[in-house]
Design a protein around this motif. Structure first.
Motif, PDB file in Angstrom:
ATOM      1  N   UNK A 148     -17.428   3.189  -7.827  1.00 57.36           N
ATOM      2  CA  UNK A 148     -16.503   1.573  -8.442  1.00 57.36           C
ATOM      3  C   UNK A 148     -15.823   1.264  -7.869  1.00 57.36           C
ATOM      4  N   UNK A 149     -14.905  -0.570  -8.765  1.00 56.67           N
ATOM      5  CA  UNK A 149     -14.067  -1.038  -8.059  1.00 56.67           C
ATOM      6  C   UNK A 149     -13.258  -0.137  -7.844  1.00 56.67           C
ATOM      7  N   UNK A 150     -12.203  -0.757  -6.722  1.00 51.76           N
ATOM      8  CA  UNK A 150     -11.425  -0.192  -6.525  1.00 51.76           C
ATOM      9  C   UNK A 150     -10.132  -1.129  -7.521  1.00 51.76           C
ATOM     10  N   UNK A 151      -8.992  -0.809  -8.220  1.00 51.18           N
ATOM     11  CA  UNK A 151      -8.623  -1.483  -8.389  1.00 51.18           C
ATOM     12  C   UNK A 151      -7.047  -1.923  -7.262  1.00 51.18           C
ATOM     13  N   UNK A 152      -6.720  -3.336  -7.114  1.00 47.25           N
ATOM     14  CA  UNK A 152      -6.109  -3.853  -6.481  1.00 47.25           C
ATOM     15  C   UNK A 152      -6.633  -4.019  -4.600  1.00 47.25           C
ATOM     16  N   UNK A 153      -7.680  -3.767  -5.023  1.00 46.41           N
ATOM     17  CA  UNK A 153      -8.268  -3.710  -3.272  1.00 46.41           C
ATOM     18  C   UNK A 153      -8.472  -5.108  -3.393  1.00 46.41           C
ATOM     19  N   UNK A 177       1.418  -4.454   1.434  1.00 42.86           N
ATOM     20  CA  UNK A 177       0.472  -3.481   1.875  1.00 42.86           C
ATOM     21  C   UNK A 177       0.812  -2.034   1.766  1.00 42.86           C
ATOM     22  N   UNK A 178      -0.229  -1.067   0.592  1.00 37.97           N
ATOM     23  CA  UNK A 178      -0.894  -0.044   0.686  1.00 37.97           C
ATOM     24  C   UNK A 178      -1.197   0.604   1.852  1.00 37.97           C
ATOM     25  N   UNK A 227     -20.630 -12.096  12.305  1.00 35.94           N
ATOM     26  CA  UNK A 227     -19.608 -12.153  14.206  1.00 35.94           C
ATOM     27  C   UNK A 227     -18.500 -11.847  13.461  1.00 35.94           C
ATOM     28  N   UNK A 228     -17.977 -11.968  11.761  1.00 40.57           N
ATOM     29  CA  UNK A 228     -16.757 -11.678  11.253  1.00 40.57           C
ATOM     30  C   UNK A 228     -16.539 -10.215  10.374  1.00 40.57           C
ATOM     31  N   UNK A 229     -15.970  -9.357  10.728  1.00 44.24           N
ATOM     32  CA  UNK A 229     -15.311  -7.857  10.385  1.00 44.24           C
ATOM     33  C   UNK A 229     -14.604  -7.992   9.294  1.00 44.24           C
ATOM     34  N   UNK A 230     -15.529  -7.601   8.086  1.00 44.84           N
ATOM     35  CA  UNK A 230     -14.096  -6.728   6.802  1.00 44.84           C
ATOM     36  C   UNK A 230     -13.356  -6.234   6.968  1.00 44.84           C
ATOM     37  N   UNK A 231     -11.924  -6.844   6.346  1.00 44.69           N
ATOM     38  CA  UNK A 231     -10.313  -6.986   6.372  1.00 44.69           C
ATOM     39  C   UNK A 231     -10.873  -6.833   4.701  1.00 44.69           C
ATOM     40  N   UNK A 232     -10.059  -5.279   4.148  1.00 48.05           N
ATOM     41  CA  UNK A 232      -9.630  -5.118   3.092  1.00 48.05           C
ATOM     42  C   UNK A 232      -7.881  -5.086   2.830  1.00 48.05           C
ATOM     43  N   UNK A 233      -7.404  -5.038   1.739  1.00 51.61           N
ATOM     44  CA  UNK A 233      -5.942  -4.611   1.689  1.00 51.61           C
ATOM     45  C   UNK A 233      -5.975  -3.698   0.302  1.00 51.61           C
ATOM     46  N   UNK A 234      -5.013  -2.242   0.398  1.00 48.69           N
ATOM     47  CA  UNK A 234      -4.852  -2.153  -0.733  1.00 48.69           C
ATOM     48  C   UNK A 234      -3.307  -2.463  -0.932  1.00 48.69           C
ATOM     49  N   UNK A 235      -3.390  -3.066  -2.267  1.00 44.09           N
ATOM     50  CA  UNK A 235      -1.353  -3.293  -2.781  1.00 44.09           C
ATOM     51  C   UNK A 235      -1.182  -2.657  -3.123  1.00 44.09           C
ATOM     52  N   UNK A 236       0.049  -2.268  -2.908  1.00 41.56           N
ATOM     53  CA  UNK A 236       1.502  -1.391  -3.178  1.00 41.56           C
ATOM     54  C   UNK A 236       2.487  -1.672  -4.402  1.00 41.56           C
ATOM     55  N   UNK A 237       1.612  -1.707  -5.622  1.00 37.43           N
ATOM     56  CA  UNK A 237       2.797  -2.809  -6.667  1.00 37.43           C
ATOM     57  C   UNK A 237       3.817  -1.897  -7.240  1.00 37.43           C
ATOM     58  N   UNK A 238       4.305  -0.541  -6.571  1.00 40.44           N
ATOM     59  CA  UNK A 238       5.387  -0.181  -6.508  1.00 40.44           C
ATOM     60  C   UNK A 238       6.905  -0.736  -5.672  1.00 40.44           C
ATOM     61  N   UNK A 239       6.116  -1.480  -5.247  1.00 43.34           N
ATOM     62  CA  UNK A 239       7.762  -2.393  -4.588  1.00 43.34           C
ATOM     63  C   UNK A 239       8.050  -3.613  -5.659  1.00 43.34           C
TER      64      UNK A 239
END
Length: 280
Positions: free
Chosen positions: A43-48, A256-257, A268-280
């Protein structure tokens, strides 16, 4: 048993009719979805958030592109080199095959038959797109005054991230060896990013981290990779098949977490993902 000529014609006609009714099987209309790996999220990952230049023109199936996105199921996805028809099919596959429902905002910069197909009098629209699991508002599509060798621009939306509104930008800058053009494009983009305390900037910048034209972006935001800096000492993970980092998730007002770079056989490009750290 040897079939007569009339029987063979009838059989051939039946096959053609079947293909018309069912539709093409490749590349964009594949009938069978690719299975997701066992470690894929369901399922969708929140804040990703994710950025991906999906490569165009490339002989890639939208079924496979959807499966790549579904493996990581980000809340927000920025796609570059995206045809509207392809994005529509990707979104449909994400929902019908994987139960992932996304809203879409387009940042069309040109209409091009060679890129996106369609009838000559109505060629397909090409540019950027943002897919978001949460609703989006205040969408704008901006074309840079000078695109370089091809029209370029950005799309921006407001959506909820961590329970608060954030401005999300998705851009594609001028091709390589057009440094002066990219610098002018970043002037336009950075002026808008600076207006927001909470901003996420996704895209293919076509420039390595220490390129002079990126200076203005580094002054406003940090890359999701904490080891990546504009100095030559920065340890930036490559995001392309030619071992350069061209793809970025710049964060302003966010930390970024963790992040991940995922090579794909479909671009020819890679996927780049980030999980955000919302505690800061």
């Amino acid at each position: 048993m040897v079939l007569g000529r009339g029987t063979r014609l009838l059989a051939g006609a039946a096959i053609v009719i079947c293909m018309v009714l069912v539709g093409p099987s490749a590349p964009s209309g594949s009938l069978f979805a690719r299975s997701l790996p066992s470690e894929a999220v369901r399922e969708v990952v929140p804040n990703r958030v994710m950025t991906w230049n999906i490569c165009n023109p490339c002989d890639a199936s939208n079924v496979d592109r959807a499966a790549e996105i579904a493996t990581y199921a980000p809340q927000i996805v920025g796609l570059q080199e995206a045809c509207v028809r392809d994005v529509e099919r990707i979104r449909d596959q994400l929902e019908s095959r994987y139960g992932l429902v996304y809203h879409v905002e387009y940042g069309t910069v040109l209409r091009n038959w060679g890129r996106c197909g369609g009838p000559p009098w109505s060629p397909g629209a090409y540019g950027q797109a943002v897919l978001s699991a949460a609703p989006m508002t205040d969408g704008v599509s901006v074309e840079y005054p000078d695109g370089g060798s091809e029209d370029r621009g950005y799309v921006a939306v407001t959506t909820m991230v961590g329970g608060r509104p954030a401005r999300v930008f998705n851009t594609h800058l001028a091709q390589r060896r057009q440094e002066a053009v990219r610098a002018e494009q970043i002037d336009v983009l950075a002026a808008e990013v600076a207006r927001h305390d909470r901003a996420i900037v996704l895209g293919d910048f076509n420039a390595v981290p220490d390129a002079p034209e990126l200076t203005e972006m580094w002054a406003l935001a940090a890359d999701t990779d904490p080891q990546c800096h504009p100095s030559p000492a920065g340890a930036c993970e490559p995001t392309t098949d030619w071992w350069s980092k061209f793809d970025y998730i710049f964060l302003r007002g966010f930390a970024s977490l963790e992040h991940g770079v995922h090579p794909s056989p479909y671009s020819d490009h890679h996927m780049l993902h980030a999980d955000l750290d919302l505690r800061r």
